[in-house]
Design a protein around this motif. Structure first.
Motif, PDB file in Angstrom:
ATOM      1  N   UNK A   1       0.739  -1.260   0.185  1.00 27.90           N
ATOM      2  CA  UNK A   1      -0.008  -0.103   0.164  1.00 27.90           C
ATOM      3  C   UNK A   1       0.879   1.415   0.005  1.00 27.90           C
ATOM      4  N   UNK A   2       2.183   1.280   0.733  1.00 26.48           N
ATOM      5  CA  UNK A   2       2.994   2.205   0.673  1.00 26.48           C
ATOM      6  C   UNK A   2       3.345   2.626  -0.723  1.00 26.48           C
ATOM      7  N   UNK A   3       3.710   1.555  -1.649  1.00 29.35           N
ATOM      8  CA  UNK A   3       4.219   1.644  -3.007  1.00 29.35           C
ATOM      9  C   UNK A   3       2.951   2.089  -3.702  1.00 29.35           C
ATOM     10  N   UNK A   4       1.727   1.430  -3.533  1.00 26.55           N
ATOM     11  CA  UNK A   4       0.798   1.560  -4.782  1.00 26.55           C
ATOM     12  C   UNK A   4      -0.541   2.549  -4.404  1.00 26.55           C
ATOM     13  N   UNK A   5      -0.649   2.730  -2.962  1.00 28.18           N
ATOM     14  CA  UNK A   5      -1.671   3.507  -2.527  1.00 28.18           C
ATOM     15  C   UNK A   5      -3.081   2.605  -2.606  1.00 28.18           C
ATOM     16  N   UNK A   6      -4.076   3.583  -3.122  1.00 27.08           N
ATOM     17  CA  UNK A   6      -5.159   3.076  -3.290  1.00 27.08           C
ATOM     18  C   UNK A   6      -5.376   2.111  -4.792  1.00 27.08           C
ATOM     19  N   UNK A   7      -4.473   2.232  -5.568  1.00 32.08           N
ATOM     20  CA  UNK A   7      -4.285   1.394  -6.584  1.00 32.08           C
ATOM     21  C   UNK A   7      -4.113  -0.047  -6.494  1.00 32.08           C
ATOM     22  N   UNK A   8      -3.561  -0.269  -5.212  1.00 31.53           N
ATOM     23  CA  UNK A   8      -3.285  -1.729  -4.765  1.00 31.53           C
ATOM     24  C   UNK A   8      -4.698  -2.593  -4.918  1.00 31.53           C
ATOM     25  N   UNK A   9      -5.988  -1.778  -4.660  1.00 34.17           N
ATOM     26  CA  UNK A   9      -7.238  -2.472  -4.707  1.00 34.17           C
ATOM     27  C   UNK A   9      -7.977  -2.521  -5.880  1.00 34.17           C
ATOM     28  N   UNK A  10      -8.466  -3.528  -6.450  1.00 30.69           N
ATOM     29  CA  UNK A  10      -9.065  -3.661  -7.508  1.00 30.69           C
ATOM     30  C   UNK A  10     -10.554  -3.415  -7.396  1.00 30.69           C
ATOM     31  N   UNK A  11     -11.029  -2.170  -7.740  1.00 30.67           N
ATOM     32  CA  UNK A  11     -12.320  -1.655  -7.456  1.00 30.67           C
ATOM     33  C   UNK A  11     -13.210  -2.221  -8.203  1.00 30.67           C
ATOM     34  N   UNK A  12     -12.923  -2.763  -9.481  1.00 36.61           N
ATOM     35  CA  UNK A  12     -13.811  -3.437 -10.364  1.00 36.61           C
ATOM     36  C   UNK A  12     -14.192  -4.813 -10.307  1.00 36.61           C
ATOM     37  N   UNK A  13     -13.261  -5.404  -9.257  1.00 37.22           N
ATOM     38  CA  UNK A  13     -13.735  -6.999  -9.070  1.00 37.22           C
ATOM     39  C   UNK A  13     -14.941  -7.266  -8.275  1.00 37.22           C
ATOM     40  N   UNK A  14     -15.487  -8.491  -8.299  1.00 34.42           N
ATOM     41  CA  UNK A  14     -16.667  -8.780  -7.873  1.00 34.42           C
ATOM     42  C   UNK A  14     -16.150  -9.097  -6.321  1.00 34.42           C
ATOM     43  N   UNK A  15     -15.104  -9.103  -5.865  1.00 33.70           N
ATOM     44  CA  UNK A  15     -14.867  -9.374  -4.440  1.00 33.70           C
ATOM     45  C   UNK A  15     -15.162  -7.857  -3.975  1.00 33.70           C
ATOM     46  N   UNK A  16     -14.584  -6.841  -4.724  1.00 35.34           N
ATOM     47  CA  UNK A  16     -14.719  -5.513  -3.959  1.00 35.34           C
ATOM     48  C   UNK A  16     -16.150  -4.996  -4.091  1.00 35.34           C
ATOM     49  N   UNK A  17     -16.840  -5.446  -5.068  1.00 43.57           N
ATOM     50  CA  UNK A  17     -18.297  -5.068  -5.050  1.00 43.57           C
ATOM     51  C   UNK A  17     -19.217  -5.820  -4.155  1.00 43.57           C
ATOM     52  N   UNK A  18     -18.935  -7.066  -3.638  1.00 43.58           N
ATOM     53  CA  UNK A  18     -19.368  -7.523  -2.685  1.00 43.58           C
ATOM     54  C   UNK A  18     -18.972  -7.128  -1.250  1.00 43.58           C
ATOM     55  N   UNK A  19     -18.086  -6.102  -1.127  1.00 43.14           N
ATOM     56  CA  UNK A  19     -17.690  -5.502   0.294  1.00 43.14           C
ATOM     57  C   UNK A  19     -19.230  -4.776   1.023  1.00 43.14           C
ATOM     58  N   UNK A  20     -19.258  -4.913   2.236  1.00 48.76           N
ATOM     59  CA  UNK A  20     -20.184  -4.108   2.903  1.00 48.76           C
ATOM     60  C   UNK A  20     -19.667  -2.381   2.618  1.00 48.76           C
ATOM     61  N   UNK A  21     -20.536  -1.633   2.906  1.00 47.67           N
ATOM     62  CA  UNK A  21     -20.568  -0.239   2.768  1.00 47.67           C
ATOM     63  C   UNK A  21     -19.058  -0.020   3.836  1.00 47.67           C
ATOM     64  N   UNK A  22     -19.058  -0.454   5.082  1.00 57.45           N
ATOM     65  CA  UNK A  22     -18.070  -0.111   5.871  1.00 57.45           C
ATOM     66  C   UNK A  22     -16.658  -0.730   5.220  1.00 57.45           C
ATOM     67  N   UNK A  23     -16.626  -1.999   4.939  1.00 54.16           N
ATOM     68  CA  UNK A  23     -15.361  -2.340   4.459  1.00 54.16           C
ATOM     69  C   UNK A  23     -14.817  -1.499   2.992  1.00 54.16           C
ATOM     70  N   UNK A  24     -15.898  -1.085   2.130  1.00 57.20           N
ATOM     71  CA  UNK A  24     -15.622  -0.245   0.948  1.00 57.20           C
ATOM     72  C   UNK A  24     -14.995   1.092   1.707  1.00 57.20           C
ATOM     73  N   UNK A  25     -15.092   1.808   2.725  1.00 55.84           N
ATOM     74  CA  UNK A  25     -14.955   2.766   3.266  1.00 55.84           C
ATOM     75  C   UNK A  25     -13.382   2.698   3.980  1.00 55.84           C
ATOM     76  N   UNK A  26     -13.152   1.567   4.245  1.00 59.38           N
ATOM     77  CA  UNK A  26     -12.001   1.173   4.955  1.00 59.38           C
ATOM     78  C   UNK A  26     -10.739   1.467   4.240  1.00 59.38           C
ATOM     79  N   UNK A  27      -9.770   1.473   4.766  1.00 61.56           N
ATOM     80  CA  UNK A  27      -8.380   1.661   4.163  1.00 61.56           C
ATOM     81  C   UNK A  27      -8.005   0.289   3.331  1.00 61.56           C
ATOM     82  N   UNK A  28      -7.063   0.575   2.092  1.00 62.01           N
ATOM     83  CA  UNK A  28      -6.702  -0.336   1.521  1.00 62.01           C
ATOM     84  C   UNK A  28      -6.148  -1.677   2.267  1.00 62.01           C
TER      85      UNK A  28
END
Length: 108
Positions: free
Chosen positions: A45-72
């Protein structure tokens, strides 16, 4: 060289095959079977920041609102498959994804 990913990811398979064909010694690390440590996640996360998370993935889309708002860091720790793949460590250099620039840098 370490390739972090999951064995069912087509992009990870393609990257591994290309790197091995280029004569590179690659260790594949399945991030589901061998999860990343807190220190490894922090380094990524230090190297890539928010880019480390794939926000288009089905895994991400399945996150709760709380987890979506969490840090990478929390998102990757909760579900390692949400990490953008492949993540490749070549010595002290990190590469995220498998685009033309990454391929050129790693197969030269």
């Amino acid at each position: 060289m370490i390739l972090y990913g999951i064995p069912t990811c087509d992009t990870c398979k393609k990257a591994l095959k290309t790197l091995e064909a280029a004569g590179k010694s690659v260790t594949f690390r399945d991030i589901r079977k061998d999860p990343l440590s807190e220190a490894e996640i922090a380094e990524i996360v230090t190297e890539f920041g928010e880019r480390a998370v794939n926000r288009q993935s089905t895994t991400y889309r399945g996150f709760s609102d709380f987890l979506k708002a969490s840090e990478p860091e929390a998102q990757i720790a909760a579900q390692p498959a949400v990490m953008k793949r492949p993540l490749i460590r070549d010595g002290g250099n990190w590469h995220l994804g498998w685009d033309e620039a990454t391929q050129a840098a790693l197969t030269a």
